[in-house]
Design an enzyme around this catalytic site. Structure first.
Site, short mmCIF file in Angstrom:
data_model
loop_
_atom_site.label_atom_id
_atom_site.label_comp_id
_atom_site.label_asym_id
_atom_site.label_seq_id
_atom_site.Cartn_x
_atom_site.Cartn_y
_atom_site.Cartn_z
N HIS A 86 0.16 -0.90 -0.22
CA HIS A 86 0.01 0.19 0.06
C HIS A 86 1.09 1.05 0.16
O HIS A 86 1.91 1.74 1.09
CB HIS A 86 -0.78 -0.41 1.23
CG HIS A 86 -1.93 1.02 2.04
ND1 HIS A 86 -2.84 0.80 0.50
CD2 HIS A 86 -1.28 2.60 1.57
CE1 HIS A 86 -3.90 2.22 0.30
NE2 HIS A 86 -3.09 3.23 0.93
N ASP A 165 -14.74 3.15 7.34
CA ASP A 165 -13.84 3.86 6.90
C ASP A 165 -14.02 4.58 4.85
O ASP A 165 -13.87 5.81 5.36
CB ASP A 165 -12.41 3.41 6.22
CG ASP A 165 -11.18 4.11 5.52
OD1 ASP A 165 -11.07 5.17 6.22
OD2 ASP A 165 -11.02 3.79 4.81
N ARG A 172 -13.61 13.56 5.42
CA ARG A 172 -12.22 13.87 6.18
C ARG A 172 -12.31 14.42 5.21
O ARG A 172 -11.62 16.15 4.93
CB ARG A 172 -11.33 12.79 6.31
CG ARG A 172 -11.77 12.76 8.16
CD ARG A 172 -10.96 11.09 8.01
NE ARG A 172 -8.76 11.20 8.09
CZ ARG A 172 -8.48 10.18 7.75
NH1 ARG A 172 -8.38 8.96 6.75
NH2 ARG A 172 -7.35 10.81 7.29
N SER A 187 -7.16 4.13 8.90
CA SER A 187 -7.69 4.15 7.92
C SER A 187 -7.22 2.93 7.21
O SER A 187 -8.08 2.15 6.25
CB SER A 187 -7.87 5.19 6.74
OG SER A 187 -8.07 5.52 5.68
N LYS A 191 -8.32 -1.95 6.46
CA LYS A 191 -9.28 -2.16 4.91
C LYS A 191 -7.74 -2.71 5.32
O LYS A 191 -8.46 -4.14 4.70
CB LYS A 191 -8.35 -0.65 3.98
CG LYS A 191 -10.04 -0.18 3.94
CD LYS A 191 -9.68 0.97 2.83
CE LYS A 191 -8.64 2.24 3.61
NZ LYS A 191 -8.39 3.26 3.06
N1 URA Z 1 -5.01 6.45 1.81
C1 URA Z 1 -6.18 6.26 2.94
O1 URA Z 1 -6.90 4.94 2.29
N2 URA Z 1 -6.75 6.82 3.85
C2 URA Z 1 -6.26 7.82 3.99
O2 URA Z 1 -6.75 8.19 5.32
C3 URA Z 1 -4.66 8.63 3.99
C4 URA Z 1 -4.85 7.83 2.48
#
Ligand code: URA
Length: 427
Positions: A86, A165, A172, A187, A191
């Site tokens: 990621h 999220d 946000r 966040s 995931k």
């Molecule tokens: N990527 C995400 O999935 N969440 C965030 O808060 C910032 C970047």
């Protein structure tokens, strides 16, 4: 249903710099997902978290409450080990495209659930959608089949993973609360843990084109995420990488696919190749396959074969010509010298304004729009020589893209020091 808390008391506690209890966190995340905590209340709480922070226990509990808001996937039935990567997001960051097929060609399956871009950072799915016929939406069964058959899948995250999220991120994004370290860490990790990968490599970007501008902040974010992953039983490591200048020579959609294909065919810009191989090595090691050298597999053409199979499996034609924009405009060097700075944010905003990204969820993006760089920091240029070419279908966008690049690069006399794109690691 009787509610255990009142939203205003939870908001007031964080406003007054108190620690939230486990019960308060579980309730507020669940009640927000159910629609009992209103958007304006969650926005206020997000701002209180941004201003006053959270300790490790609170971040961990918040992450687990977000995981509990949805389904969990399970790849343990696959005959392959799995690893995922990621990135916290950057300009020209197309690394997932060559990386997923490369790691699969080395024997580790890559379930890559990706998103669409919002703002100046591009989205992996938007890039792949430039390939004629390619589909981002797969159901869980199709995803599992493709993982078993091909070893790599890059697709849209379903709505079932961490729905709290999804709702919170949308808030946000419009309330100036994206940049809170506890909220970014929870966040991303909610995931990734819900997705069920065995190993995770994080690419935490630092620099003007990243959420985290400073290296210390990026390091802190990386450390929290590595701890969250490790505590959840996911072998997690993080690389902190430079995002002060764009990665590679392209920022856009089709142009980034073309650059990724160059890498898979053994060419491509040195920084893209360096980061792809470094992340591949980390993923292979985390998945227990450090006996394979990804550089050999890349050179053998097997990663390119896996790319073709991966694109075909999702309806795409890997041999089709990629779309090109109808119009282009060249920006030339105002003087002779060495490029000493090329700002990632300026290039990212320019590509976005040209139509490569969207300013509202659901907007369509232009496949051919973007910026192609002809020189990067350290390159020598002559006055009048092309520095970059802007591409768009809608030429009225050129003016605002050129404005974004104003002050975004310097040409001087002394070459900047040569630096690796990899700054540090956290394990
Ligand atoms: N990527 C995400 O999935 N969440 C965030 O808060 C910032 C970047």
């Amino acid at each position: 249903m009787t509610e255990s808390f009142d939203a205003t008391e939870v908001i007031a506690a964080k406003r007054d710099r108190l620690e939230l209890s486990d019960a308060q966190i579980d309730w507020v995340v669940d009640a927000f997902t159910r629609g009992v905590v209103a958007d304006e209340q969650m926005s206020a709480l997000a701002m209180a978290i941004l201003l006053n922070g959270m300790d490790r226990r609170e971040i961990s509990r918040w992450t687990h409450a977000m995981i509990a808001s949805g389904e969990r996937m399970d790849f343990s039935g696959l005959s392959w080990p799995t690893a995922d990567k990621h990135s916290t997001g950057g300009v020209g960051d197309k690394i997932t495209l060559p990386l997923a097929p490369l790691v699969a060609a080395c024997g580790v399956a890559v379930p890559q659930l990706s998103g669409r871009g919002l703002g100046h950072t591009g989205g992996t799915l938007d890039k792949l959608e430039a390939i004629p016929g390619w589909r981002a939406d797969l159901d869980n069964d199709a995803m599992m089949r493709q993982l078993e058959d091909v070893g790599a899948v890059i697709c849209a995250a379903g709505t079932g993973l961490a729905p709290a999220d999804k709702k919170l991120y949308a808030l946000r994004d419009v309330t100036g609360t994206v940049e809170a370290i506890p909220l970014i860490a929870s966040s991303i990790m909610s995931k990734k843990i819900a997705e069920g990968t065995g190993a995770l490599v994080l690419d935490v970007k630092a620099g003007s084109g990243a959420f985290m501008k400073g290296r210390d902040q990026a390091h802190q974010l990386a450390q929290i995420m590595v701890e969250l992953g490790t505590d959840a039983g996911v072998r997690t490591v993080a690389l902190i990488t430079d995002m002060s200048t764009p990665l590679g020579l392209t920022a856009g959609n089709a142009c980034e696919v073309a650059e990724s294909v160059e890498v898979l065919q053994g060419g491509g810009p040195a920084d893209v190749v360096e980061l792809t191989l470094a992340l591949a090595r980390e993923m292979l090691t985390a998945a227990g396959r450090d006996d394979v050298d990804p550089a050999d597999v890349l050179a053998s053409g097997r990663a390119f074969d896996t790319w073709r199979a991966m694109i075909r499996a999702q309806g795409g034609d890997p041999d089709a010509a990629l779309p090109t924009a109808r119009e282009n405009q060249v920006i030339t060097a105002p003087q002779s010298g060495v490029v000493t700075r090329l700002d990632a944010m300026a290039v990212g905003v320019a590509a976005w304004r040209l139509g490569a990204g969207r300013s509202r969820p659901g907007e369509t993006v232009q496949a051919g729009a973007g910026v192609v760089l002809h020189a990067k920091p350290g390159d020598t240029v002559r006055a009048g020589q092309p520095l970059m070419t802007l591409h768009t279908d809608t030429p009225e966008r050129f003016g605002r893209a050129v404005d974004a690049l104003d002050g975004g690069y310097d040409i001087g006399v002394e070459a900047p020091p040569v630096q690796s794109v990899i700054i540090d690691s956290v394990r």
